[in-house]
Enzyme design. Structure first.
Site, short mmCIF file in Angstrom:
data_model
loop_
_atom_site.label_atom_id
_atom_site.label_comp_id
_atom_site.label_asym_id
_atom_site.label_seq_id
_atom_site.Cartn_x
_atom_site.Cartn_y
_atom_site.Cartn_z
N GLU A 234 8.42 7.69 8.69
CA GLU A 234 9.76 7.42 8.14
C GLU A 234 10.46 8.07 7.30
O GLU A 234 9.77 8.11 6.05
CB GLU A 234 10.04 5.87 7.85
CG GLU A 234 11.20 4.89 7.38
CD GLU A 234 11.14 3.91 7.41
OE1 GLU A 234 11.76 3.70 6.72
OE2 GLU A 234 9.96 3.44 6.45
N LYS A 302 18.17 2.76 12.40
CA LYS A 302 17.61 1.75 12.40
C LYS A 302 18.23 0.70 12.37
O LYS A 302 19.50 0.28 11.41
CB LYS A 302 16.77 1.82 11.03
CG LYS A 302 16.43 0.70 10.76
CD LYS A 302 14.93 1.37 8.93
CE LYS A 302 14.55 -0.55 8.36
NZ LYS A 302 13.95 0.87 7.66
N CYS A 335 10.72 1.21 10.81
CA CYS A 335 10.07 0.73 10.61
C CYS A 335 10.50 -1.21 10.05
O CYS A 335 9.68 -1.69 11.61
CB CYS A 335 10.58 0.90 8.67
SG CYS A 335 9.71 0.29 8.00
N VAL A 359 7.35 4.82 10.62
CA VAL A 359 7.44 2.67 9.96
C VAL A 359 6.27 3.17 8.41
O VAL A 359 5.55 3.96 8.11
CB VAL A 359 6.34 1.94 10.90
CG1 VAL A 359 5.67 2.01 10.66
CG2 VAL A 359 6.04 0.74 9.79
#
Length: 446
Positions: A234, A302, A335, A359
């Site tokens: 990430e 996200k 994540c 993540v």
């Protein structure tokens, strides 16, 4: 046994639909679990796209249930292609109301067992009993849904019961079914894919260029192991930079996505990179899928943001895209998304077979849960040390077990899987095939 079992048999040509106790295609009967919830069954000889249709219709009451059924002979250890067309009227959720099932039976009318031990069994090595197969929706044309699938009959199966269901219908709703086909066919080719994760912290440098270039040798390592999909961590250009999220944000396409796109083309593979996107005055935490043609296949913004990103001015996404690749359908999450079941579920609802998950860190039990509850393969790439017993850079199987994990920094792990191989569970059968028909109806919460 002929190579083709066509269930479309002769029927009487009538001017209008007929009751279930009158002339219908040979062998088909109307059933309901209880008389008081029995819907109306009719046969319309001209009501299908190229033939007649078996109709189940509700009256003024809600919640009626019934099915057209027929049992036909089969041979064990043969592959069969099932196909049927469905049309619904007044049905809010066809995935739950109009369900087709196949139930394998042995000579005594009981459920036979599969040829191989289950991949996951409460009693290791036991052959699981064959539970109902649920063919999937594959296309829609002119209001008719094509539902089909290819299945291997259990070794001692001698017959199969075909069921065309109407479940919990709304008042005056209906489902039309064409007469299904069962064809002996060839075994489907394996859908083998090699999934890879990179376990690395880009500690050196401060700029986006310095950060991204540290992944080149690791991508080459994974490509050398014939990886079809390589997942990076990430916000990799932000990690250890000392700047803000906004400082690391770039347009997409932009310098960092272009860099990884060139590497994807160089190694003839797919790469998922975690970046920060700038779109006008907004910034997003994104996962970007780069393809072997050197182009962006797609990006995911996200959806769920932790405190630090909210306080840093990051904006959440609101879409759950799934992308076609040359080996299958890929979804992405980032994540904190993994802390919530909704994100992975929305991706699997849209057909994701593999979920790539850049993540920072997460409870590894949640990685297993997201894979298991959706019966998808999941690839995580993390910044956590393996010895922390926290998030792992790993590949998870459909049952949530770990297929491969990386323990050392600067390492790559690869797992080879067959996307087309079903996972049979004791008492549940192929749970992945049942999800759409069985998952609950959830009202939106304001």
């Amino acid at each position: 046994m002929k190579n083709l079992l066509i269930l479309a048999v002769g029927w009487f040509v009538l001017s209008s639909g007929v009751r279930a106790d009158q002339s219908v295609p040979d062998g088909w009967t109307a059933e309901s679990p209880r008389r008081e919830i029995r819907p109306d069954f009719t046969w319309d000889p001209s009501g299908g796209p190229d033939q007649g249709s078996l109709i189940i219709r509700a009256d003024h009451r809600a919640g009626l249930m019934g099915s057209w059924t027929r049992t036909i002979p089969v041979q064990g250890n043969h592959h069969y292609r099932f196909s049927v067309d469905r049309k619904t009227e007044g049905v809010a959720l066809p995935r739950r109301t109009g369900v087709a099932r196949m139930v394998w039976l042995d000579a005594s009318g009981g459920k036979p067992k599969h040829a191989e031990p289950s991949d996951l069994s409460y009693r290791p090595g036991e052959r699981p009993r064959a539970e109902p197969e649920l063919p999937k929706l594959v296309s829609t044309r002119d209001g008719w849904d094509r539902i089909e699938g290819v299945y291997l009959s259990p070794p001692n199966a001698t017959q199969v019961r075909l069921e065309l269901h109407f479940r919990w219908g709304e008042p005056h709703s209906s489902v039309r079914w064409t007469v299904p086909k069962m064809e002996v066919t060839q075994a489907p080719a394996p859908r083998t894919v090699r999934l890879a994760t990179v376990h690395f912290q880009p500690r050196d440098g401060k700029t986006a260029k310095q950060k991204r270039e540290q992944f080149a040798t690791l991508i080459a390592d994974a490509a050398g192991q014939r990886a079809d999909l390589i997942v990076l961590p990430e916000t990799l250009t932000f990690y250890g930079s000392g700047g803000s999220y906004a400082d690391a944000a770039e347009p997409i396409p932009g310098p960092s996505s272009d860099y990884f796109a060139k590497l994807a083309m160089q190694h003839d593979t797919y790469i998922v990179a975690g970046l920060i996107e700038r779109d006008g005055h907004l910034i997003y935490n994104v996962a970007v899928l780069l393809g072997p043609d050197g182009n962006i296949v797609g990006k995911y913004r996200k959806v769920t943001l932790p405190r630090g990103e909210i306080e840093g001015g990051v904006t959440p996404g609101d879409q759950y895209p799934v992308f076609e690749t040359r080996f299958g359908k890929v979804g992405m999450m980032v994540c904190y998304d993994g802390f919530f079941p909704e994100v992975a579920r929305e991706l699997s609802n849209r057909g994701a077979e593999v979920i790539a998950w850049p993540v920072w860190g997460c409870n590894p039990l949640l990685a297993s849960a997201r894979a298991c509850e959706n019966h998808v393969y999941l690839i995580s790439s993390t910044y956590m040390d393996f010895s922390d017993n926290w998030a792992q850079s790993a590949i998870y199987a459909k049952d949530g077990t770990t297929l491969a994990h990386a323990e050392n920094w600067g390492s790559v792990c690869v797992a080879e899987v067959d996307l087309g191989k079903p996972l049979h569970w004791p008492s549940l059968g192929d749970f992945q095939a049942e999800i759409q028909a069985h998952r609950p109806v959830v009202d939106p919460i304001p």
